[in-house]
Design a protein around this motif. Structure first.
Motif, PDB file in Angstrom:
ATOM      1  N   MET A 131      10.690  -8.162  38.922  1.00 60.09           N
ATOM      2  CA  MET A 131      10.895  -8.989  37.740  1.00 60.09           C
ATOM      3  C   MET A 131       9.818  -8.691  36.700  1.00 60.09           C
ATOM      4  O   MET A 131       8.744  -8.255  37.011  1.00 60.09           O
ATOM      5  CB  MET A 131      10.913 -10.472  38.119  1.00 60.09           C
ATOM      6  CG  MET A 131      12.114 -10.859  38.982  1.00 60.09           C
ATOM      7  SD  MET A 131      13.656  -9.976  38.633  1.00 60.09           S
ATOM      8  CE  MET A 131      14.090 -10.736  37.075  1.00 60.09           C
TER       9      MET A 131
ATOM     10  N   TYR B 252      13.097 -18.382  36.030  1.00 60.90           N
ATOM     11  CA  TYR B 252      11.947 -17.522  36.277  1.00 60.90           C
ATOM     12  C   TYR B 252      10.666 -18.338  36.440  1.00 60.90           C
ATOM     13  O   TYR B 252       9.571 -17.868  36.210  1.00 60.90           O
ATOM     14  CB  TYR B 252      11.814 -16.502  35.163  1.00 60.90           C
ATOM     15  CG  TYR B 252      13.047 -15.635  35.070  1.00 60.90           C
ATOM     16  CD1 TYR B 252      13.149 -14.487  35.833  1.00 60.90           C
ATOM     17  CD2 TYR B 252      14.112 -15.986  34.255  1.00 60.90           C
ATOM     18  CE1 TYR B 252      14.283 -13.690  35.781  1.00 60.90           C
ATOM     19  CE2 TYR B 252      15.253 -15.205  34.196  1.00 60.90           C
ATOM     20  CZ  TYR B 252      15.338 -14.061  34.961  1.00 60.90           C
ATOM     21  OH  TYR B 252      16.457 -13.281  34.913  1.00 60.90           O
TER      22      TYR B 252
ATOM     23  N   ALA C 241      17.330 -20.445  33.680  1.00 62.30           N
ATOM     24  CA  ALA C 241      18.168 -19.574  32.853  1.00 62.30           C
ATOM     25  C   ALA C 241      19.643 -19.834  33.122  1.00 62.30           C
ATOM     26  O   ALA C 241      20.487 -19.678  32.250  1.00 62.30           O
ATOM     27  CB  ALA C 241      17.808 -18.112  33.125  1.00 62.30           C
TER      28      ALA C 241
ATOM     29  N   PRO D 281      26.701 -14.903  24.594  1.00 62.89           N
ATOM     30  CA  PRO D 281      25.654 -14.507  23.657  1.00 62.89           C
ATOM     31  C   PRO D 281      24.370 -14.091  24.381  1.00 62.89           C
ATOM     32  O   PRO D 281      24.174 -14.412  25.545  1.00 62.89           O
ATOM     33  CB  PRO D 281      25.411 -15.765  22.831  1.00 62.89           C
ATOM     34  CG  PRO D 281      25.951 -16.886  23.647  1.00 62.89           C
ATOM     35  CD  PRO D 281      27.063 -16.325  24.459  1.00 62.89           C
ATOM     36  N   SER D 282      23.533 -13.388  23.651  1.00 62.02           N
ATOM     37  CA  SER D 282      22.277 -12.896  24.202  1.00 62.02           C
ATOM     38  C   SER D 282      21.416 -14.062  24.696  1.00 62.02           C
ATOM     39  O   SER D 282      21.325 -15.092  24.044  1.00 62.02           O
ATOM     40  CB  SER D 282      21.557 -12.129  23.101  1.00 62.02           C
ATOM     41  OG  SER D 282      20.417 -11.538  23.600  1.00 62.02           O
ATOM     42  N   GLY D 283      20.845 -13.916  25.857  1.00 63.77           N
ATOM     43  CA  GLY D 283      19.940 -14.932  26.386  1.00 63.77           C
ATOM     44  C   GLY D 283      20.642 -16.008  27.192  1.00 63.77           C
ATOM     45  O   GLY D 283      20.007 -16.935  27.682  1.00 63.77           O
TER      46      GLY D 283
ATOM     47  N   GLY E 105      22.055 -15.641  30.054  1.00 60.50           N
ATOM     48  CA  GLY E 105      21.792 -15.513  31.488  1.00 60.50           C
ATOM     49  C   GLY E 105      22.651 -14.478  32.200  1.00 60.50           C
ATOM     50  O   GLY E 105      22.747 -14.481  33.418  1.00 60.50           O
TER      51      GLY E 105
ATOM     52  N   SER F 223      22.187 -11.127  32.421  1.00 53.28           N
ATOM     53  CA  SER F 223      21.369 -10.224  33.248  1.00 53.28           C
ATOM     54  C   SER F 223      20.764 -10.972  34.423  1.00 53.28           C
ATOM     55  O   SER F 223      20.469 -10.374  35.462  1.00 53.28           O
ATOM     56  CB  SER F 223      20.262  -9.587  32.414  1.00 53.28           C
ATOM     57  OG  SER F 223      20.828  -8.772  31.416  1.00 53.28           O
ATOM     58  N   THR F 224      20.596 -12.278  34.261  1.00 49.57           N
ATOM     59  CA  THR F 224      20.085 -13.085  35.371  1.00 49.57           C
ATOM     60  C   THR F 224      21.092 -13.093  36.520  1.00 49.57           C
ATOM     61  O   THR F 224      20.706 -13.052  37.693  1.00 49.57           O
ATOM     62  CB  THR F 224      19.784 -14.514  34.880  1.00 49.57           C
ATOM     63  OG1 THR F 224      18.862 -14.435  33.798  1.00 49.57           O
ATOM     64  CG2 THR F 224      19.212 -15.364  35.988  1.00 49.57           C
TER      65      THR F 224
HETATM   66  P1  ADP Z   1      21.282 -12.133  28.812  1.00 49.66           P
HETATM   67  O1  ADP Z   1      21.342 -10.967  29.721  1.00 49.66           O
HETATM   68  O2  ADP Z   1      22.518 -12.951  28.835  1.00 49.66           O
HETATM   69  O3  ADP Z   1      20.902 -11.758  27.420  1.00 49.66           O
HETATM   70  P2  ADP Z   1      19.093 -12.945  30.478  1.00 49.66           P
HETATM   71  O4  ADP Z   1      19.703 -13.224  31.785  1.00 49.66           O
HETATM   72  O5  ADP Z   1      18.390 -11.646  30.324  1.00 49.66           O
HETATM   73  O6  ADP Z   1      20.154 -13.137  29.316  1.00 49.66           O
HETATM   74  O7  ADP Z   1      18.059 -14.101  30.136  1.00 49.66           O
HETATM   75  C1  ADP Z   1      18.330 -15.468  30.301  1.00 49.66           C
HETATM   76  C2  ADP Z   1      17.072 -16.265  30.009  1.00 49.66           C
HETATM   77  O8  ADP Z   1      16.091 -15.995  30.990  1.00 49.66           O
HETATM   78  C3  ADP Z   1      16.438 -15.916  28.681  1.00 49.66           C
HETATM   79  O9  ADP Z   1      15.943 -17.128  28.150  1.00 49.66           O
HETATM   80  C4  ADP Z   1      15.304 -14.994  29.030  1.00 49.66           C
HETATM   81  O10 ADP Z   1      14.256 -15.120  28.134  1.00 49.66           O
HETATM   82  C5  ADP Z   1      14.927 -15.462  30.405  1.00 49.66           C
HETATM   83  N1  ADP Z   1      14.459 -14.337  31.231  1.00 49.66           N
HETATM   84  C6  ADP Z   1      15.171 -13.243  31.562  1.00 49.66           C
HETATM   85  N2  ADP Z   1      14.474 -12.430  32.385  1.00 49.66           N
HETATM   86  C7  ADP Z   1      13.270 -13.033  32.590  1.00 49.66           C
HETATM   87  C8  ADP Z   1      12.086 -12.703  33.354  1.00 49.66           C
HETATM   88  N3  ADP Z   1      11.993 -11.595  34.102  1.00 49.66           N
HETATM   89  N4  ADP Z   1      11.061 -13.567  33.317  1.00 49.66           N
HETATM   90  C9  ADP Z   1      11.124 -14.687  32.591  1.00 49.66           C
HETATM   91  N5  ADP Z   1      12.181 -15.057  31.868  1.00 49.66           N
HETATM   92  C10 ADP Z   1      13.257 -14.246  31.846  1.00 49.66           C
END
Ligand code: ADP
Ligand code: MG
Length: 540
Positions: A95, A338, A344, A363-365, A367, A369-370
């Motif tokens: 991470m 996180y 998230a 939308p971006s952010g 979750g 990729s989470t």
């Molecule tokens: P997406 O892929 O939909 O744009 P993410 O899953 O990357 O969104 O992120 C979701 C939320 O988690 C965001 O607010 C992002 O800032 C937070 N986030 C993502 N990865 C991490 C990480 N490794 N550490 C801390 N916060 C994270």
């Protein structure tokens, strides 16, 4: 863990130093005999002459052997420590880390490892040997010259460790802050190099350059402070101790010569022998920088090695993958984040059946990729369950889960090496035929054919630079080589031009066949050929 090296690396230099000290001490005693023989007109015996010739050679040989041994032990320790640090870092999880933490790891794996090894393998043993030598010399003086003189000189020996101990405490804070400033400097450089194009685009390179220069200057000042203390120590210890010992020995020689205890030869031998007692002063001054920075580096390494992995290990489970059709995936009321602030994802449930092709949009952010991180077990849910095929990510190890999943990311990392090397990252034992098949299926066959050396064309830092679309197809070829039942595509076309997009979409279609596929995108319009679109953010 760090200390394990010390013992074996210390014993050999100590033995060599003792042999060398003994050889020189006996040599000086023999020199005294020769003088007496001249003064009293005696004949020289064969053994004395042989000793005079051989003993210096023995001493020199020991010194050479010792420095060779130290050099070898240092590089072996360096390799071992670096392996230890890298293995540990790989185990910590992937991470996101702040650049400062990455800088700390980089300087731990490079500078700290170097300094700690130089200290462990090249310093501790020789220092201990040099400290032990004088004890032996005192014994020789007591046996061959004069017990009273030996006792007087013995008082001088413990002075050295006491003085050095005092300096060390004063030194600790200086070398600690030097180390921290070095780690911060590597962090800042790493960040600047990684963000170079951003800095240039925003015309911030001048400002960043000045900032880095200021940090470099700060670092330089710390080094100078360290060296200043070092110089002072060399001066004080060397001058005071060497002169003091020599004066003491000379006084003893004269006094004992006058009262008739010593012959002229043994008196000279006593003075000569006293020079062997000052060895520790020389070497302690000389190696002090290594010692202080080495111990600071060791403290830094211990800090890194004490960091615990962010996830529990889980148990290894072998899953027989289906020959066709992929595996199902389920998120059951998952809340995950996180650890810093709001989660998230909150109470998300998803059920994807084997072989289904699903798009995850939002939308971006939001979750997306989470979700990918949860499925590839880089992250565990705070509550709820994540099931990948038959595995619950809470119980199964990361390796087991990831043996079922391939991820094609937004950005592809190409390592320095050939195209083939970069493909074998995914499958180290892949045959050339497998590589060619994967490259063809990924739509990269024609591109590779046009390259000067084909699959052996170097890419990455010092090679051909691939276009974003080509790099992305390398990532697809890697996923094909992995041949996993589940594939996650995280915004796979977001970084590429339109011309490449068509080729990539074709390659993705090949990759998706007979697999469960989750395609992540922030617009539904970027998605084609899916059975279902799941919108994140609207409900959760
Ligand atoms: P997406 O892929 O939909 O744009 P993410 O899953 O990357 O969104 O992120 C979701 C939320 O988690 C965001 O607010 C992002 O800032 C937070 N986030 C993502 N990865 C991490 C990480 N490794 N550490 C801390 N916060 C994270
Ligand atoms: Mg994302």
């Amino acid at each position: 863990m760090l200390a394990a090296t010390a013992r074996s690396a210390a014993v050999v230099p100590i033995l060599l130093a003792l042999v060398s000290a003994a050889a020189l001490a006996v040599f000086f005693v023999l020199v005294g005999h020769v003088l007496d023989a001249i003064v009293f007109r005696d004949a020289l015996t064969g053994p004395v002459v042989t000793g005079l010739i051989l003993l210096p050679l023995v001493a020199v040989a020991c010194t050479l052997l010792s420095s060779r041994f130290s050099a070898r032990a240092t590089s072996a320790t360096e390799r071992r420590l670096r392996g230890l640090v890298l293995g540990h870092v790989f185990g910590l999880g992937v991470m996101r880390r702040p650049a400062a933490a990455s800088g700390r790891l980089v300087s731990a794996a490079t500078t700290d490892v170097e300094k700690a090894s130089a200290y462990r393998a090249g310093f501790v043993g020789p220092i201990a040997g040099t400290m032990a030598g004088p004890v032996l010399v005192i014994v020789v003086i007591g046996l061959a010259v004069d017990v009273v003189s030996a006792l007087w000189l013995a008082i001088a020996i413990p002075v050295i460790p006491l003085v050095v101990g005092g300096f060390q405490r004063a030194f600790r804070t200086v070398s600690g802050s030097y180390r921290r400033s070095t780690a911060m400097l590597s962090g800042a450089f790493l960040e600047a190099v990684q963000g170079l194009s951003t800095l240039v685009l925003h015309r911030a390179e001048g400002r960043t350059g000045r900032d880095l220069a200021a940090r470099g200057e700060d670092n330089r000042r710390q080094v100078m402070r360290l060296l200043a203390v070092n110089q002072l120590l060399i001066l004080v210890v060397d001058a005071a101790f060497s002169l003091g010992t020599l004066a003491l020995a000379a006084t003893l020689a004269v006094v004992r010569l006058l009262d008739g205890t010593l012959t002229p030869g043994t008196a000279v031998a006593l003075v000569l022998l006293s020079t062997l007692l000052t060895g520790p002063a020389d070497i302690v001054g000389q190696f002090f920088y290594i010692g202080a920075t080495g111990r600071a580096a060791e403290r830094g390494l211990s800090g890194v090695l004490a960091e615990r992995p962010s996830l529990p290990a889980g148990s290894a489970v072998r899953v027989d993958r289906p020959s066709v059709g992929g595996l199902p995936i389920e998120l059951d009321r998952v809340t995950a984040g996180y650890g810093d602030g709001a989660p998230a994802l909150r109470d998300l449930s998803l059920s994807i059946s084997a072989g289904e092709h699903v798009a995850l949009v939002g939308p971006s952010g939001v979750g997306k990729s989470t979700v990918a991180a949860l499925l590839s077990r880089h992250l565990l849910p705070e509550s709820g369950a994540v099931r990948v095929g038959p595995l619950d990510t809470r119980d199964a190890s990361g390796e087991s889960v990831r043996s079922l999943i391939a991820v094609v990311d937004q950005q592809t990392t190409l390592f320095t090496g050939s195209i083939a090397d970069n493909l074998r990252v995914a499958k180290s034992d892949a045959t050339d035929a497998e590589l060619v098949a994967a490259v063809d299926a990924a739509g990269l066959g024609a591109d590779v054919a046009r390259m000067p050396l084909g699959l052996d064309t170097p890419v990455g830092e010092r090679g051909l630079s691939l276009s974003g679309g080509q790099a992305q197809r390398v990532a697809i070829a890697r996923a094909l080589l992995r041949d996993t039942p589940i594939v996650i595509l995280d915004e796979p076309t977001s970084q590429v031009d339109l011309a490449s997009e068509a080729a990539i979409i074709e390659a993705l279609r090949t990759l998706s066949r007979d697999r469960t596929v989750i395609t992540i995108a922030h617009r539904a319009s970027a998605i084609r050929d899916v059975d279902r679109v799941i919108e994140l953010g609207a409900s959760s």
